[in-house]
Design a protein around this motif. Sequence first.
Motif, PDB file in Angstrom:
ATOM      1  N   GLU A 173       0.891  -1.136   0.073  1.00  0.00           N
ATOM      2  CA  GLU A 173      -0.142  -0.255   0.106  1.00  0.00           C
ATOM      3  C   GLU A 173       0.978   1.218   0.053  1.00  0.00           C
ATOM      4  OE1 GLU A 173      -3.904   1.537  -0.294  1.00  0.00           O
ATOM      5  OE2 GLU A 173      -3.531  -0.447   0.135  1.00  0.00           O
ATOM      6  N   PHE A 174       0.658   2.076  -0.908  1.00  0.00           N
ATOM      7  CA  PHE A 174       1.491   3.139  -1.165  1.00  0.00           C
ATOM      8  C   PHE A 174       1.645   3.852   0.095  1.00  0.00           C
ATOM      9  CE2 PHE A 174       2.453   7.824  -2.041  1.00  0.00           C
ATOM     10  CZ  PHE A 174       3.665   7.805  -2.628  1.00  0.00           C
ATOM     11  N   CYS A 175       2.802   4.251   0.977  1.00  0.00           N
ATOM     12  CA  CYS A 175       2.975   4.814   2.015  1.00  0.00           C
ATOM     13  C   CYS A 175       3.835   5.978   2.174  1.00  0.00           C
ATOM     14  CB  CYS A 175       3.251   3.801   3.110  1.00  0.00           C
ATOM     15  SG  CYS A 175       4.810   3.027   2.756  1.00  0.00           S
ATOM     16  N   GLY A 176       4.425   6.390   1.120  1.00  0.00           N
ATOM     17  CA  GLY A 176       5.471   7.653   1.133  1.00  0.00           C
ATOM     18  C   GLY A 176       6.459   7.379  -0.070  1.00  0.00           C
ATOM     19  N   SER A 177       7.706   8.186   0.334  1.00  0.00           N
ATOM     20  CA  SER A 177       8.497   8.431  -0.839  1.00  0.00           C
ATOM     21  C   SER A 177       9.335   7.234  -0.853  1.00  0.00           C
ATOM     22  CB  SER A 177       9.532   9.721  -0.375  1.00  0.00           C
ATOM     23  OG  SER A 177      10.045   9.498   0.841  1.00  0.00           O
ATOM     24  N   GLN A 178       9.535   6.505   0.229  1.00  0.00           N
ATOM     25  CA  GLN A 178      10.405   5.179   0.248  1.00  0.00           C
ATOM     26  C   GLN A 178       9.559   3.778   0.324  1.00  0.00           C
ATOM     27  OE1 GLN A 178      13.657   4.934  -0.454  1.00  0.00           O
ATOM     28  NE2 GLN A 178      13.502   6.994  -0.889  1.00  0.00           N
ATOM     29  N   HIS A 179       8.390   3.993  -0.302  1.00  0.00           N
ATOM     30  CA  HIS A 179       7.326   2.683  -0.371  1.00  0.00           C
ATOM     31  C   HIS A 179       7.948   1.518  -0.945  1.00  0.00           C
ATOM     32  CE1 HIS A 179       4.079   0.135  -0.996  1.00  0.00           C
ATOM     33  NE2 HIS A 179       4.331   0.424  -2.326  1.00  0.00           N
ATOM     34  N   THR A 180       8.661   1.892  -2.206  1.00  0.00           N
ATOM     35  CA  THR A 180       9.143   0.813  -2.713  1.00  0.00           C
ATOM     36  C   THR A 180      10.503   0.182  -2.304  1.00  0.00           C
ATOM     37  OG1 THR A 180      10.530   2.151  -4.113  1.00  0.00           O
ATOM     38  CG2 THR A 180       8.282   1.760  -5.086  1.00  0.00           C
ATOM     39  N   LEU A 181      11.015   0.669  -1.297  1.00  0.00           N
ATOM     40  CA  LEU A 181      12.101   0.207  -0.474  1.00  0.00           C
ATOM     41  C   LEU A 181      11.784  -0.294   0.760  1.00  0.00           C
ATOM     42  CD1 LEU A 181      15.007   2.301  -1.570  1.00  0.00           C
ATOM     43  CD2 LEU A 181      14.475   0.187  -2.403  1.00  0.00           C
ATOM     44  N   MET A 182      10.421  -0.601   1.138  1.00  0.00           N
ATOM     45  CA  MET A 182      10.090  -1.085   2.457  1.00  0.00           C
ATOM     46  C   MET A 182       9.711  -2.566   2.131  1.00  0.00           C
ATOM     47  SD  MET A 182       7.066   0.590   4.867  1.00  0.00           S
ATOM     48  CE  MET A 182       6.414  -0.265   6.192  1.00  0.00           C
ATOM     49  N   ALA A 183      10.792  -3.511   2.399  1.00  0.00           N
ATOM     50  CA  ALA A 183      10.524  -4.988   2.445  1.00  0.00           C
ATOM     51  C   ALA A 183      10.896  -5.462   3.654  1.00  0.00           C
ATOM     52  CB  ALA A 183      11.609  -5.362   1.114  1.00  0.00           C
ATOM     53  N   LEU A 184      10.633  -6.979   3.601  1.00  0.00           N
ATOM     54  CA  LEU A 184      11.117  -7.589   4.876  1.00  0.00           C
ATOM     55  C   LEU A 184      11.259  -8.951   4.433  1.00  0.00           C
ATOM     56  CD1 LEU A 184       8.055  -8.518   7.285  1.00  0.00           C
ATOM     57  CD2 LEU A 184       7.819  -7.897   4.875  1.00  0.00           C
ATOM     58  N   PHE A 185      11.868  -9.712   5.052  1.00  0.00           N
ATOM     59  CA  PHE A 185      12.057 -11.236   4.706  1.00  0.00           C
ATOM     60  C   PHE A 185      11.386 -12.277   6.012  1.00  0.00           C
ATOM     61  CE2 PHE A 185      15.476  -9.043   2.665  1.00  0.00           C
ATOM     62  CZ  PHE A 185      15.390  -9.881   1.419  1.00  0.00           C
ATOM     63  N   ALA A 186      10.587 -13.240   5.409  1.00  0.00           N
ATOM     64  CA  ALA A 186      10.123 -14.275   6.259  1.00  0.00           C
ATOM     65  C   ALA A 186      11.028 -15.408   6.137  1.00  0.00           C
ATOM     66  CB  ALA A 186       8.707 -14.581   5.647  1.00  0.00           C
ATOM     67  N   VAL A 187      11.645 -15.629   7.274  1.00  0.00           N
ATOM     68  CA  VAL A 187      12.636 -16.973   7.499  1.00  0.00           C
ATOM     69  C   VAL A 187      11.819 -17.957   8.201  1.00  0.00           C
ATOM     70  CG1 VAL A 187      14.920 -17.762   7.997  1.00  0.00           C
ATOM     71  CG2 VAL A 187      14.407 -15.304   7.203  1.00  0.00           C
ATOM     72  N   ALA A 188      11.753 -19.103   7.482  1.00  0.00           N
ATOM     73  CA  ALA A 188      11.122 -20.389   8.089  1.00  0.00           C
ATOM     74  C   ALA A 188      12.114 -21.273   8.619  1.00  0.00           C
ATOM     75  CB  ALA A 188      10.208 -21.012   7.405  1.00  0.00           C
ATOM     76  N   GLN A 189      12.200 -21.698   9.682  1.00  0.00           N
ATOM     77  CA  GLN A 189      13.201 -22.771  10.224  1.00  0.00           C
ATOM     78  C   GLN A 189      12.526 -23.998  10.725  1.00  0.00           C
ATOM     79  OE1 GLN A 189      14.904 -19.606  12.722  1.00  0.00           O
ATOM     80  NE2 GLN A 189      16.771 -20.106  11.917  1.00  0.00           N
ATOM     81  N   PRO A 190      13.322 -25.165  10.783  1.00  0.00           N
ATOM     82  CA  PRO A 190      12.780 -26.108  11.408  1.00  0.00           C
ATOM     83  C   PRO A 190      12.447 -26.013  13.197  1.00  0.00           C
ATOM     84  CG  PRO A 190      14.474 -26.944  10.332  1.00  0.00           C
ATOM     85  CD  PRO A 190      14.693 -25.444  10.104  1.00  0.00           C
ATOM     86  N   PRO A 191      11.696 -26.371  13.810  1.00  0.00           N
ATOM     87  CA  PRO A 191      11.424 -25.852  15.136  1.00  0.00           C
ATOM     88  C   PRO A 191      12.600 -25.869  16.001  1.00  0.00           C
ATOM     89  CG  PRO A 191       9.706 -27.446  14.323  1.00  0.00           C
ATOM     90  CD  PRO A 191      10.802 -27.497  13.250  1.00  0.00           C
ATOM     91  N   ALA A 192      13.376 -26.876  16.137  1.00  0.00           N
ATOM     92  CA  ALA A 192      14.658 -26.762  16.849  1.00  0.00           C
ATOM     93  C   ALA A 192      15.462 -25.553  16.634  1.00  0.00           C
ATOM     94  CB  ALA A 192      15.469 -28.234  16.749  1.00  0.00           C
ATOM     95  N   GLU A 193      15.653 -25.298  15.279  1.00  0.00           N
ATOM     96  CA  GLU A 193      16.529 -23.942  14.863  1.00  0.00           C
ATOM     97  C   GLU A 193      15.764 -22.700  15.328  1.00  0.00           C
ATOM     98  OE1 GLU A 193      17.798 -24.035  10.947  1.00  0.00           O
ATOM     99  OE2 GLU A 193      18.467 -26.008  10.924  1.00  0.00           O
ATOM    100  N   PHE A 194      14.502 -22.762  15.266  1.00  0.00           N
ATOM    101  CA  PHE A 194      13.701 -21.673  15.466  1.00  0.00           C
ATOM    102  C   PHE A 194      14.055 -21.266  17.175  1.00  0.00           C
ATOM    103  CE2 PHE A 194      10.027 -19.559  17.449  1.00  0.00           C
ATOM    104  CZ  PHE A 194       9.930 -18.484  16.685  1.00  0.00           C
ATOM    105  N   GLU A 195      13.659 -22.408  17.958  1.00  0.00           N
ATOM    106  CA  GLU A 195      13.790 -22.164  19.233  1.00  0.00           C
ATOM    107  C   GLU A 195      15.536 -21.715  19.803  1.00  0.00           C
ATOM    108  OE1 GLU A 195      11.721 -22.074  21.703  1.00  0.00           O
ATOM    109  OE2 GLU A 195       9.986 -22.719  20.123  1.00  0.00           O
ATOM    110  N   ALA A 196      16.337 -22.331  18.964  1.00  0.00           N
ATOM    111  CA  ALA A 196      17.754 -21.824  19.220  1.00  0.00           C
ATOM    112  C   ALA A 196      17.869 -20.233  18.849  1.00  0.00           C
ATOM    113  CB  ALA A 196      18.954 -22.748  18.292  1.00  0.00           C
TER     114      ALA A 196
END
Length: 299
Positions: A173-196
Amino acid sequence: MRGEQSALSPRGPEAELLHGLTWLLSLGGAVIFLLTMLLLVLALTGRARWLASPRVMVMLGAVLPTIVLIALFAHSTGIVSALGRVVGAPLVIEVVARQFWWEVRYPEQGIVTANEIRLPVGRQAELRVTSPDVIHALWIPALHGKIDMIPGRENRLRLTAGEAGTWRGQCAEFCGSQHTLMALFAVAQPPAEFEAWAARQRAAPVPESAGRAVFARAGCGACHTVRGTEFSGRIGPDLTLIGTRQSLGAGTLENHRDTLLQWVSSPQRVKPGNAMPDFRGVLSDDELREVAEWLENLR
């Protein structure tokens, strides 16, 4: 930076439901279009006089569309119901969209990070999303559809990563001058790695170095938090274990020592309009390198 961003490559059950609906609507629309064009050609060439029959017109113009729309409505209602279903005990993650970055909180674990969502594979996560400034929207195509983030309102989105991997998300959703540079990453890990990872976040080791003293002297702690230190600012991203993150500037740069130096020195050149001032000219080259080295070692 790694991270696939495609709605045509689902990596979780919710995304698969939306992927199936996309293909149904696309292929169904194509079939209806081709059928309509065929009937139009037959009518214009006079090869199908039966099309002028009132009964045929009622069947093709009213009955058939009604049946198709009712079937689509029933199917999509079932999908909406499935997308809202709670499975087990979801992992609660609070995502706050700001101009132009993401704050990510794990209230049950006492963890705060930025521009990255960590997920245990196979466990449903409930994202509770909001914004303190303008309307944003969170969209991680490989895992779910987009959801609006509205000031003063909390919306919820449930998603599950079906496999380990890293996927890119975006403000949709357009949110201002740097809208196109507003990213994030979803990192999925096995449960044991997530707990670590969670345990490491809670421990939050902080190395001593000259860069920490420069960070304090420059007043960086007025905007940023580093858990385990005296720095507790809330204006900018939490920098606890920033060295473990995929990117800087909400997906703008890969995260390593050189890009940290680039960001600390001249953030307005890298991402004009963000809230962080340039420190080139305020700190010496040696001091900038010391800060970048200290931040890189927060891992």
